[in-house]
Design a protein around this motif. Sequence first.
Motif: not given
Length: 92
Positions: A69-88
């Motif tokens: 679950v912690e690995e999934e959490k880290i992966n989701l945060r990374l995905n979220m960061d990537v999406q934020k950068l794309e939006i910017e």
Amino acid sequence: MKRSTVGSITTPKYIEWWSKRINDNIPGPSQGDSQPTGKYLQVVPSELEIIRQDFERITSDLEKKIEQVEEEKINLRLNMDVQKLEIEKLRK
């Protein structure tokens, strides 16, 4: 115990029996016939030991799930960061 012999009546069998005699006529185990008792004895775990083993197994399983679950959490945060950068990038 009194030990008396009449003449030379003691036979080799008697001498062998006397040398093996332990604790007032109870013969000791012979060296040739003895086998390890571990072969015949089986350790049966107590109820508490069984419960402890179950607890350790369940705890180990839960620890593995927590790590996943912690690995999934880290992966989701990374995905979220990537999406934020794309939006910017799209906004610019």
